[in-house]
Scaffold this active site. Structure first.
Site, PDB file in Angstrom:
ATOM      1  N   HIS A   1      -1.882   0.479  -9.813  1.00 16.96           N
ATOM      2  CA  HIS A   1      -2.502  -0.469  -8.871  1.00 16.96           C
ATOM      3  C   HIS A   1      -3.136  -1.633  -9.644  1.00 16.96           C
ATOM      4  CE1 HIS A   1      -4.460  -0.853  -4.636  1.00 16.96           C
ATOM      5  NE2 HIS A   1      -4.199  -2.030  -5.168  1.00 16.96           N
TER       6      HIS A   1
ATOM      7  N   ARG B   1       0.865  -1.183   0.000  1.00 12.28           N
ATOM      8  CA  ARG B   1       0.000   0.000   0.000  1.00 12.28           C
ATOM      9  C   ARG B   1       0.903   1.234   0.000  1.00 12.28           C
ATOM     10  NH1 ARG B   1      -3.484  -2.810  -1.459  1.00 12.28           N
ATOM     11  NH2 ARG B   1      -5.592  -3.103  -0.664  1.00 12.28           N
TER      12      ARG B   1
ATOM     13  N   GLU C   1      -4.335   7.725  -4.536  1.00 14.71           N
ATOM     14  CA  GLU C   1      -4.650   7.068  -5.792  1.00 14.71           C
ATOM     15  C   GLU C   1      -5.975   7.595  -6.327  1.00 14.71           C
ATOM     16  OE1 GLU C   1      -4.523   2.793  -5.312  1.00 14.71           O
ATOM     17  OE2 GLU C   1      -2.466   2.835  -4.587  1.00 14.71           O
TER      18      GLU C   1
HETATM   19  C1  8YV Z   1      -7.434  -4.047  -5.330  1.00 14.17           C
HETATM   20  C2  8YV Z   1      -5.758  -4.948  -3.968  1.00 14.17           C
HETATM   21  O1  8YV Z   1      -8.159  -4.214  -4.156  1.00 14.17           O
HETATM   22  O2  8YV Z   1      -6.855  -6.940  -3.371  1.00 14.17           O
HETATM   23  C3  8YV Z   1      -6.243  -5.920  -2.960  1.00 14.17           C
HETATM   24  O3  8YV Z   1      -5.978  -5.653  -1.772  1.00 14.17           O
HETATM   25  O4  8YV Z   1      -5.005  -4.071  -3.689  1.00 14.17           O
HETATM   26  C4  8YV Z   1      -6.266  -5.008  -5.321  1.00 14.17           C
HETATM   27  O5  8YV Z   1      -6.682  -6.303  -5.683  1.00 14.17           O
HETATM   28  C5  8YV Z   1      -8.326  -4.338  -6.474  1.00 14.17           C
HETATM   29  O6  8YV Z   1      -7.581  -3.925  -7.549  1.00 14.17           O
HETATM   30  C6  8YV Z   1      -9.653  -3.594  -6.344  1.00 14.17           C
HETATM   31  O7  8YV Z   1      -9.422  -2.222  -6.116  1.00 14.17           O
END
Ligand code: 8YV
Length: 322
Positions: free
Chosen positions: A284, A237, A266
């Site tokens: 991301h 993150r 983001e």
């Molecule tokens: C995003 C991710 O959530 O699963 C996670 O924690 O960071 C990614 O898979 C997904 O792109 C939806 O925003």
């Protein structure tokens, strides 16, 4: 009266149709005005929510009268106030495992792209800069047999370690809140405290969950410990890394290069990072393949369905509200 389900982000159309065939479904749509206002209105009589990528906490869930579950289409859950959900006895489900290998692939994509200056040299070539045999300015860093330092040996961290050890004959070091002796033995990985890992590693990959221990974990002091030839990758993150400190480390060439898939804010827009040639910036996309996102949304659907049908969902973040 069928259960009411609030869908708070885009999901596969056929999965949405399945939900609509069984439940009273309401879609949160940014085109219809303030999203948080829509959520506050629709959660009043909602039984369940499904989606990802939105901050859900008391500010937009306080109106919920009978919400049973939030089924997140994600493995990370830092955008949910879990303590508040525990107080309200609202289940939070996530989608672990199904995205592990895909995200680990992306981590290695960033590692290799940053090590060999792929985006920069791609642009350099396309701009007609390649006029003779390349010089040291176009050289990259060796990967095979080098030291790979993984910060966070969870499922994704372990999958990255496997790629390094079995695929690139790398010496794997790891840092974790607690040692994972058996897992480390299977990966030939050695435990290091964070300082030692940063000093010894040729490649540093951050794969931790975002929590109170990992927030702002990597800043100027940590980048100053890294080697000048080191490559830094973050697929965890954005808030785990001080982005300004990273910018300065790259600009001052304290490290060779970086690869990022996540950011403090983001989507990433108008960032100083865009001025640099020694960074790879992806939007991301760690889990973003059709197959993996399909598995995630199907798992999130099952978690939601279990909760509404009176069963305990398989992947709960807060099974005990403890
Ligand atoms: C995003 C991710 O959530 O699963 C996670 O924690 O960071 C990614 O898979 C997904 O792109 C939806 O925003």
């Amino acid at each position: 009266m069928s259960n009411k389900v609030v869908v708070f982000s885009q999901i596969d159309s056929d999965v949405l149709e399945s939900l609509q065939a069984r439940y009273n479904v309401v879609l949160i749509n940014p085109k219809n005005g303030d999203v948080n206002e829509q959520i506050r209105t629709e959660v009043v009589d909602a039984d369940a929510m499904i989606g990802s990528g939105r901050l859900l906490n008391e500010s937009n869930l306080a109106t919920a009268q009978k919400l049973k579950i939030i089924s997140s289409v994600s493995v990370g859950y830092d955008n949910y106030d879990v303590e508040y959900l525990n107080q309200q006895k609202i289940w939070l489900a996530n989608t672990p495992h199904v995205l592990t290998e895909t995200t680990a692939d992306l981590a290695f994509t960033l590692l290799m792209s940053a090590a060999r200056q792929v985006p920069h040299l791609d642009q350099w070539t396309k701009q007609g800069q390649w006029k003779r045999t390349v010089s040291t300015a176009q050289f990259g860093r060796e990967i095979f047999g080098k030291k790979l330092g993984i910060v966070g040996l969870g499922n994704i961290g372990a999958a990255i370690a496997r790629r390094g050890f079995y695929g690139f004959n790398m010496d794997v070091l790891y840092h974790n809140r607690n040692e994972k002796i058996e897992l480390a033995q299977s990966l030939n990985a050695q435990y290091r405290n964070l300082e030692a890992l940063l000093q010894e590693s040729d490649f540093v990959v951050v794969a931790v969950d975002l929590n109170s221990d990992s927030k702002a974990l990597i800043g100027t002091k940590e980048f100053d410990l890294m080697q000048k030839h080191a490559v830094f990758v973050n697929i965890a993150r954005g808030s785990v890394v001080d982005e300004q400190a990273l910018f300065e480390a790259l600009q001052e060439q304290k490290i060779f290069a970086a690869g990022l898939d996540v950011y403090q804010k983001e989507p990433l827009q108008d960032s100083e990072l865009f001025k640099l040639n020694n960074i790879v910036t992806l939007p991301h996309v760690g889990s973003a393949t059709a197959e993996t996102r399909r598995k995630m949304v199907e798992l999130a659907y099952r978690n939601l369905e279990d909760a509404l049908e009176g069963r305990t969902p398989r992947y709960l973040v807060n099974a005990t509200f403890g």
